[in-house]
Design a protein around this motif. Structure first.
Motif, mmCIF file in Angstrom:
data_model
loop_
_atom_site.group_PDB
_atom_site.id
_atom_site.type_symbol
_atom_site.label_atom_id
_atom_site.label_comp_id
_atom_site.label_asym_id
_atom_site.label_seq_id
_atom_site.Cartn_x
_atom_site.Cartn_y
_atom_site.Cartn_z
ATOM 1 N N ALA A 133 0.830 -1.202 0.000
ATOM 2 C CA ALA A 133 0.000 0.000 0.000
ATOM 3 C C ALA A 133 0.870 1.261 0.000
ATOM 4 O O ALA A 133 0.566 2.233 -0.708
ATOM 5 C CB ALA A 133 -0.929 -0.004 1.210
ATOM 6 N N SER A 134 1.959 1.235 0.728
ATOM 7 C CA SER A 134 2.858 2.386 0.774
ATOM 8 C C SER A 134 3.517 2.635 -0.574
ATOM 9 O O SER A 134 3.680 3.781 -1.002
ATOM 10 C CB SER A 134 3.935 2.177 1.839
ATOM 11 N N GLU A 135 3.902 1.568 -1.249
ATOM 12 C CA GLU A 135 4.519 1.716 -2.563
ATOM 13 C C GLU A 135 3.530 2.285 -3.577
ATOM 14 O O GLU A 135 3.892 3.122 -4.407
ATOM 15 C CB GLU A 135 5.081 0.375 -3.028
ATOM 16 N N VAL A 136 2.282 1.862 -3.505
ATOM 17 C CA VAL A 136 1.250 2.408 -4.389
ATOM 18 C C VAL A 136 1.054 3.893 -4.095
ATOM 19 O O VAL A 136 0.983 4.720 -5.011
ATOM 20 C CB VAL A 136 -0.083 1.628 -4.234
ATOM 21 N N ASP A 137 0.972 4.254 -2.819
ATOM 22 C CA ASP A 137 0.822 5.662 -2.446
ATOM 23 C C ASP A 137 1.971 6.495 -3.002
ATOM 24 O O ASP A 137 1.761 7.588 -3.542
ATOM 25 C CB ASP A 137 0.761 5.821 -0.923
ATOM 26 N N PHE A 138 3.198 5.986 -2.875
ATOM 27 C CA PHE A 138 4.361 6.726 -3.352
ATOM 28 C C PHE A 138 4.291 6.925 -4.867
ATOM 29 O O PHE A 138 4.527 8.028 -5.363
ATOM 30 C CB PHE A 138 5.653 6.001 -2.966
ATOM 31 N N LYS A 139 3.938 5.871 -5.606
ATOM 32 C CA LYS A 139 3.834 5.970 -7.059
ATOM 33 C C LYS A 139 2.768 6.976 -7.469
ATOM 34 O O LYS A 139 2.885 7.631 -8.511
ATOM 35 C CB LYS A 139 3.514 4.603 -7.666
ATOM 36 N N ASN A 140 1.718 7.114 -6.666
ATOM 37 C CA ASN A 140 0.620 8.038 -6.971
ATOM 38 C C ASN A 140 0.867 9.435 -6.408
ATOM 39 O O ASN A 140 -0.032 10.287 -6.439
ATOM 40 C CB ASN A 140 -0.697 7.486 -6.434
ATOM 41 N N GLY A 141 2.069 9.668 -5.878
ATOM 42 C CA GLY A 141 2.412 11.000 -5.358
ATOM 43 C C GLY A 141 1.779 11.323 -4.021
ATOM 44 O O GLY A 141 1.710 12.477 -3.618
ATOM 45 N N LYS A 142 1.299 10.308 -3.332
ATOM 46 C CA LYS A 142 0.642 10.518 -2.045
ATOM 47 C C LYS A 142 1.668 10.347 -0.916
ATOM 48 O O LYS A 142 1.738 9.322 -0.261
ATOM 49 C CB LYS A 142 -0.504 9.518 -1.890
ATOM 50 N N PHE A 143 2.509 11.389 -0.755
ATOM 51 C CA PHE A 143 3.528 11.363 0.288
ATOM 52 C C PHE A 143 3.940 12.797 0.601
ATOM 53 O O PHE A 143 3.563 13.719 -0.116
ATOM 54 C CB PHE A 143 4.749 10.548 -0.153
ATOM 55 N N LYS A 144 4.683 12.969 1.670
ATOM 56 C CA LYS A 144 5.202 14.282 2.050
ATOM 57 C C LYS A 144 6.718 14.210 2.087
ATOM 58 O O LYS A 144 7.293 13.204 2.474
ATOM 59 C CB LYS A 144 4.683 14.698 3.422
ATOM 60 N N THR A 145 7.341 15.310 1.682
ATOM 61 C CA THR A 145 8.795 15.369 1.711
ATOM 62 C C THR A 145 9.272 15.655 3.131
ATOM 63 O O THR A 145 8.498 16.081 3.994
ATOM 64 C CB THR A 145 9.320 16.486 0.796
ATOM 65 N N THR A 146 10.540 15.440 3.336
ATOM 66 C CA THR A 146 11.139 15.726 4.642
ATOM 67 C C THR A 146 10.954 17.207 4.981
ATOM 68 O O THR A 146 10.630 17.563 6.119
ATOM 69 C CB THR A 146 12.641 15.379 4.636
ATOM 70 N N GLU A 147 11.142 18.068 3.993
ATOM 71 C CA GLU A 147 10.992 19.509 4.216
ATOM 72 C C GLU A 147 9.564 19.858 4.664
ATOM 73 O O GLU A 147 9.374 20.690 5.546
ATOM 74 C CB GLU A 147 11.348 20.300 2.937
ATOM 75 N N GLN A 148 8.571 19.201 4.058
ATOM 76 C CA GLN A 148 7.177 19.449 4.445
ATOM 77 C C GLN A 148 6.926 19.026 5.886
ATOM 78 O O GLN A 148 6.257 19.720 6.637
ATOM 79 C CB GLN A 148 6.218 18.710 3.508
ATOM 80 N N LEU A 149 7.453 17.884 6.260
ATOM 81 C CA LEU A 149 7.259 17.403 7.628
ATOM 82 C C LEU A 149 7.970 18.308 8.631
ATOM 83 O O LEU A 149 7.417 18.637 9.682
ATOM 84 C CB LEU A 149 7.764 15.966 7.761
ATOM 85 N N LEU A 150 9.197 18.710 8.319
ATOM 86 C CA LEU A 150 9.943 19.588 9.226
ATOM 87 C C LEU A 150 9.246 20.938 9.375
ATOM 88 O O LEU A 150 9.184 21.498 10.477
ATOM 89 C CB LEU A 150 11.378 19.764 8.741
#
Length: 76
Positions: free
Chosen positions: A55-72
């Motif tokens: 599920a995480s790999e699918v989310d990543f391929k679909n652009g459903k993630f946050k960058t380190t900069e966004q989290l910080l």
């Protein structure tokens, strides 16, 4: 090495410290113990773990993630 020996060695090293910043960090660590003594975390089955990875790999391929900069930026 038993616990009492480890404590004694830690105290001896602590007494040698000259950095106020390091002592403040150690004080903060002791006051704000974030790791509970007993946890109720249960192990995950291999099947469940693989399912979450997929599920995480699918989310990543679909652009459903946050960058380190966004989290910080969120926690500043």
């Amino acid at each position: 090495m038993d616990l009492q020996t480890r404590k004694n060695e830690f105290i001896q090293e602590f007494l040698k410290l000259q950095s106020e910043e390091l002592i403040a960090q150690l004080e903060s660590l002791l006051k704000n113990k974030s790791v509970p003594e007993k946890t109720s975390v249960k192990p995950m089955s291999i099947k469940k773990l693989n399912s979450r990875i997929d599920a995480s790999e699918v989310d990543f391929k679909n652009g459903k993630f946050k960058t380190t900069e966004q989290l910080l930026a969120k926690y500043k």
